[in-house]
Write a protein that holds these residues in place. Sequence first.
Motif, PDB file in Angstrom:
ATOM      1  N   GLU A  32       0.816  -1.216   0.000  1.00 19.03           N
ATOM      2  CA  GLU A  32       0.000   0.000   0.000  1.00 19.03           C
ATOM      3  C   GLU A  32       0.848   1.264   0.000  1.00 19.03           C
ATOM      4  O   GLU A  32       0.321   2.370  -0.145  1.00 19.03           O
ATOM      5  N   GLU A  34       3.706   4.026  -1.408  1.00 21.33           N
ATOM      6  CA  GLU A  34       3.765   4.690  -2.708  1.00 21.33           C
ATOM      7  C   GLU A  34       5.098   4.552  -3.418  1.00 21.33           C
ATOM      8  O   GLU A  34       5.195   4.845  -4.618  1.00 21.33           O
ATOM      9  N   CYS A 329       6.014  -4.820  -7.128  1.00 21.21           N
ATOM     10  CA  CYS A 329       4.638  -4.323  -7.274  1.00 21.21           C
ATOM     11  C   CYS A 329       4.557  -2.850  -6.878  1.00 21.21           C
ATOM     12  O   CYS A 329       3.854  -2.059  -7.522  1.00 21.21           O
ATOM     13  N   ARG A 333       3.674   0.350  -9.374  1.00 18.75           N
ATOM     14  CA  ARG A 333       2.366   0.902  -8.975  1.00 18.75           C
ATOM     15  C   ARG A 333       1.218  -0.074  -9.206  1.00 18.75           C
ATOM     16  O   ARG A 333       0.126   0.315  -9.644  1.00 18.75           O
ATOM     17  N   SER A 335      -1.818  -2.251  -8.035  1.00 17.10           N
ATOM     18  CA  SER A 335      -2.765  -2.032  -6.934  1.00 17.10           C
ATOM     19  C   SER A 335      -2.491  -3.015  -5.801  1.00 17.10           C
ATOM     20  O   SER A 335      -2.000  -4.126  -6.027  1.00 17.10           O
ATOM     21  N   ALA A 336      -2.817  -2.607  -4.595  1.00 17.27           N
ATOM     22  CA  ALA A 336      -2.552  -3.435  -3.421  1.00 17.27           C
ATOM     23  C   ALA A 336      -3.265  -4.785  -3.512  1.00 17.27           C
ATOM     24  O   ALA A 336      -2.705  -5.829  -3.158  1.00 17.27           O
ATOM     25  N   ASP A 337      -4.501  -4.766  -4.004  1.00 17.14           N
ATOM     26  CA  ASP A 337      -5.259  -6.024  -4.106  1.00 17.14           C
ATOM     27  C   ASP A 337      -4.597  -6.985  -5.090  1.00 17.14           C
ATOM     28  O   ASP A 337      -4.465  -8.181  -4.809  1.00 17.14           O
ATOM     29  N   GLU A 338      -4.197  -6.461  -6.247  1.00 18.39           N
ATOM     30  CA  GLU A 338      -3.548  -7.318  -7.230  1.00 18.39           C
ATOM     31  C   GLU A 338      -2.188  -7.792  -6.731  1.00 18.39           C
ATOM     32  O   GLU A 338      -1.812  -8.954  -6.927  1.00 18.39           O
TER      33      GLU A 338
END
Length: 346
Positions: A32, A34, A329, A333, A335-338
């Motif tokens: 999560e 940046e 990841c 960038r 996404s956190a879910d992916e």
Amino acid sequence: MSGLLSYSGLTTKIRAMQSHLLNDQNFREIVELESVPQAVSYLKQHKGYEDLFEGYNEADLHRGQIEKMLRLTVYRDFSKLYRFANVEQRKFLALYFKRYEVSVIKECLNTVFDHRDVVLNLSIFDEFFNKHSQLDINLLASSRTIEELIANLKGTEYYAPLSQLADIERPTLFDYEMTLDLYYFAQMWKDRSKVVTKRDLEELTAAWGSKFDMLNLQWIYRSKRYYHMTSAQIYALLIPVHHRLKKDVVKALVEAENMSAFSQLLEQTYYAKRYDSFKVDTLESMYAAIMKHILSSESRQDPYSVATIYSYLYHKEHEVNRLIIALECVRYRISADEAMQHIVKT
């Protein structure tokens, strides 16, 4: 108490080190973030990595440095266990250590085959390998051709299997890496009874036997699904060990006419019957899940067995692999879910 761990304080040491492993919530918090520097700053606050990045400005660290530093934590933990181990425990650790030598040789092979004008720098691992290995990693890293690399392995156990590839016309990187893997796995299996007690041998056989079965299943699947190899070509890739997958089962899987037939046969194997989620489309992700289940169960049932050492090292290496994926990841960038989907599958 019997077993390897009953003769020292290694059990207590492993429990302390286990408490420093990252959990899924930690990984969620990392993905999560940046930026990679933020992720490194996060790790600096974690007990398992705080000393690793001490003195470094996270903004100055590049991708290759971070990956090497993370892998260094595995070697450091191995060294800690080795210091606390007694003579019998060190026999197992010496056999296990070969995986790190194989890893370094593979890195050198990749550099040679990549044909880039880059000198591989492995000096970060000098202290560890000087203590535990006969390999001269800096000499290996300086190799510019495959012939030079193999010549620099002369006097080590890896020279003979790799030098035999000279008889093959234009051997590929895959050929060299597969030869190393098959040699290492065969040595592990052959020598396991020499380094552990009879009681521990049963647990080690179960863990390593399942590992080799799962690797063979993955290689059969990939060979048929992606590379359309012949049966003869697939057999050449397989580890010559049969634990829960007997020879007739392996033969049927290798010679399955198509992926549909392979899937049906897979569903009849011990692993499909033992694990509900074991299917063709989960084959690769189930490897990690099954190994984690086996090692965690054995370690809980007998905390003074060799399985406890193996379990910790496996989980630490697994954590570092997941961390490298998490940082990639963050870098791109995702996404956190992916990102968590990729991490959980690893």
